[in-house]
Design a protein around this motif. Structure first.
Motif, mmCIF file in Angstrom:
data_model
loop_
_atom_site.group_PDB
_atom_site.id
_atom_site.type_symbol
_atom_site.label_atom_id
_atom_site.label_comp_id
_atom_site.label_asym_id
_atom_site.label_seq_id
_atom_site.Cartn_x
_atom_site.Cartn_y
_atom_site.Cartn_z
ATOM 1 N N THR A 128 0.852 -1.188 0.000
ATOM 2 C CA THR A 128 0.000 0.000 0.000
ATOM 3 C C THR A 128 0.888 1.237 0.000
ATOM 4 O O THR A 128 1.803 1.339 0.841
ATOM 5 C CB THR A 128 -0.883 0.011 1.262
ATOM 6 O OG1 THR A 128 -1.685 -1.176 1.266
ATOM 7 C CG2 THR A 128 -1.772 1.239 1.300
ATOM 8 N N PRO A 129 0.650 2.180 -0.921
ATOM 9 C CA PRO A 129 1.442 3.410 -0.912
ATOM 10 C C PRO A 129 1.259 4.166 0.400
ATOM 11 O O PRO A 129 0.149 4.262 0.918
ATOM 12 C CB PRO A 129 0.878 4.215 -2.087
ATOM 13 C CG PRO A 129 0.199 3.211 -2.959
ATOM 14 C CD PRO A 129 -0.310 2.149 -2.028
ATOM 15 N N THR A 130 2.345 4.693 0.920
ATOM 16 C CA THR A 130 2.286 5.507 2.136
ATOM 17 C C THR A 130 2.836 6.893 1.809
ATOM 18 O O THR A 130 2.092 7.729 1.338
ATOM 19 C CB THR A 130 3.025 4.838 3.308
ATOM 20 O OG1 THR A 130 4.397 4.625 2.961
ATOM 21 C CG2 THR A 130 2.381 3.516 3.683
ATOM 22 N N ASP A 131 4.114 7.115 2.020
ATOM 23 C CA ASP A 131 4.705 8.446 1.869
ATOM 24 C C ASP A 131 5.298 8.656 0.481
ATOM 25 O O ASP A 131 5.960 7.773 -0.062
ATOM 26 C CB ASP A 131 5.824 8.631 2.902
ATOM 27 C CG ASP A 131 5.321 8.458 4.312
ATOM 28 O OD1 ASP A 131 4.555 9.316 4.756
ATOM 29 O OD2 ASP A 131 5.696 7.454 4.951
ATOM 30 N N ARG A 132 5.078 9.853 -0.052
ATOM 31 C CA ARG A 132 5.776 10.288 -1.259
ATOM 32 C C ARG A 132 6.958 11.144 -0.821
ATOM 33 O O ARG A 132 6.908 11.793 0.225
ATOM 34 C CB ARG A 132 4.863 11.115 -2.152
ATOM 35 C CG ARG A 132 3.822 10.280 -2.852
ATOM 36 C CD ARG A 132 2.997 11.163 -3.747
ATOM 37 N NE ARG A 132 2.745 10.436 -4.986
ATOM 38 C CZ ARG A 132 2.140 10.949 -6.030
ATOM 39 N NH1 ARG A 132 1.743 12.203 -6.021
ATOM 40 N NH2 ARG A 132 1.936 10.224 -7.097
ATOM 41 N N PHE A 133 8.007 11.154 -1.608
ATOM 42 C CA PHE A 133 9.175 11.966 -1.295
ATOM 43 C C PHE A 133 9.866 12.340 -2.600
ATOM 44 O O PHE A 133 9.582 11.776 -3.660
ATOM 45 C CB PHE A 133 10.129 11.213 -0.363
ATOM 46 C CG PHE A 133 10.693 9.957 -0.969
ATOM 47 C CD1 PHE A 133 11.915 9.981 -1.637
ATOM 48 C CD2 PHE A 133 10.008 8.752 -0.902
ATOM 49 C CE1 PHE A 133 12.426 8.827 -2.220
ATOM 50 C CE2 PHE A 133 10.518 7.591 -1.474
ATOM 51 C CZ PHE A 133 11.731 7.629 -2.129
ATOM 52 N N THR A 134 10.784 13.291 -2.522
ATOM 53 C CA THR A 134 11.585 13.697 -3.669
ATOM 54 C C THR A 134 13.040 13.763 -3.234
ATOM 55 O O THR A 134 13.354 14.353 -2.196
ATOM 56 C CB THR A 134 11.138 15.070 -4.195
ATOM 57 O OG1 THR A 134 9.758 14.998 -4.560
ATOM 58 C CG2 THR A 134 11.959 15.489 -5.408
ATOM 59 N N VAL A 135 13.906 13.147 -4.021
ATOM 60 C CA VAL A 135 15.341 13.215 -3.769
ATOM 61 C C VAL A 135 15.912 14.264 -4.712
ATOM 62 O O VAL A 135 15.719 14.179 -5.930
ATOM 63 C CB VAL A 135 16.018 11.852 -4.014
ATOM 64 C CG1 VAL A 135 17.537 11.961 -3.834
ATOM 65 C CG2 VAL A 135 15.456 10.783 -3.093
ATOM 66 N N THR A 136 16.580 15.274 -4.137
ATOM 67 C CA THR A 136 17.251 16.262 -4.969
ATOM 68 C C THR A 136 18.676 15.802 -5.212
ATOM 69 O O THR A 136 19.336 15.285 -4.308
ATOM 70 C CB THR A 136 17.236 17.651 -4.298
ATOM 71 O OG1 THR A 136 17.813 17.537 -3.007
ATOM 72 C CG2 THR A 136 15.818 18.173 -4.167
ATOM 73 N N ARG A 137 19.103 15.969 -6.468
ATOM 74 C CA ARG A 137 20.423 15.497 -6.870
ATOM 75 C C ARG A 137 21.137 16.607 -7.627
ATOM 76 O O ARG A 137 20.597 17.105 -8.616
ATOM 77 C CB ARG A 137 20.290 14.255 -7.756
ATOM 78 C CG ARG A 137 19.427 13.164 -7.112
ATOM 79 C CD ARG A 137 19.133 12.019 -8.036
ATOM 80 N NE ARG A 137 18.378 12.441 -9.207
ATOM 81 C CZ ARG A 137 18.085 11.643 -10.223
ATOM 82 N NH1 ARG A 137 18.490 10.403 -10.222
ATOM 83 N NH2 ARG A 137 17.393 12.090 -11.255
ATOM 84 N N PRO A 138 22.317 16.998 -7.188
ATOM 85 C CA PRO A 138 23.038 18.086 -7.851
ATOM 86 C C PRO A 138 23.250 17.785 -9.347
ATOM 87 O O PRO A 138 23.706 16.705 -9.715
ATOM 88 C CB PRO A 138 24.383 18.139 -7.124
ATOM 89 C CG PRO A 138 24.145 17.459 -5.815
ATOM 90 C CD PRO A 138 23.057 16.446 -6.061
ATOM 91 N N GLY A 139 22.874 18.750 -10.165
ATOM 92 C CA GLY A 139 23.097 18.625 -11.594
ATOM 93 C C GLY A 139 22.175 17.664 -12.317
ATOM 94 O O GLY A 139 22.371 17.385 -13.507
#
Length: 175
Positions: free
Chosen positions: A150-161
């Motif tokens: 079951t989907p729980t948390d959404r997140f975003t990973v920031t990556r340089p460049g």
């Protein structure tokens, strides 16, 4: 699902198999224009991915799916990565799930996830979590949902460049 599939614990000599599975997956995704997950460069040429595969292979929680003697899938379990919300109870975390696209449709990924649930149960844990790429059409999220997560948390990973990497955490109770 195939009855011929067997799963064995991986070891230090299996990093190359993990990298091969990554390369196959990256090539498959690239031919479909789905480069947001892992990019286009083979993992076997990326020093960071090579080091990661070696660490997984030496860490004791790599498990390989085999048909005959061919490695057709890899599973790494352990603790949640730093970029996802921490667990609210003791858990087993799926850090990696890869299958060989040449054997698509045999249920290898689902079988490896069932094996992860067995590992969690054996360790007395009631929760199995995983995160995945949630970009494009969210097809990978759909795969995990079909496997009982079951989907729980959404997140975003920031990556340089590089563009941000959209992710989804999913959870499944261990029965």
């Amino acid at each position: 699902m195939t009855d011929d599939l067997r799963i064995r614990r991986g070891g230090p000599g299996d990093a190359g198999s993990v990298l091969r599975l990554f390369d196959v997956a990256i090539a498959w995704l690239t031919t479909r224009g789905r480069t947001g997950q892992w990019g286009t460069a083979p993992a076997s040429t990326d020093p960071a991915r090579i080091a990661q595969a070696q660490a997984w292979a030496s860490g004791g929680d790599l498990h390989l799916a085999l048909l005959d003697d061919d490695v057709v899938g890899a599973l790494v379990v352990g603790t949640a990565t730093d970029y996802v919300p921490p667990p609210i109870e003791p858990e087993l975390y799926v850090n990696l799930l890869l299958t060989d696209r040449a054997h698509a449709g045999l249920g290898i990924g689902a079988r490896l996830l069932a094996y992860a649930e067995e590992l969690a149960r054996d360790r007395g844990l009631g929760l199995l979590r995983v995160d995945c790429y949630a970009g494009d059409d969210r097809a990978l999220v759909g795969f995990y949902e079909r496997c009982g997560f079951t989907p729980t948390d959404r997140f975003t990973v920031t990556r340089p460049g590089r563009p941000p990497w959209p992710g989804q955490v999913l959870a499944r109770r261990v029965g």
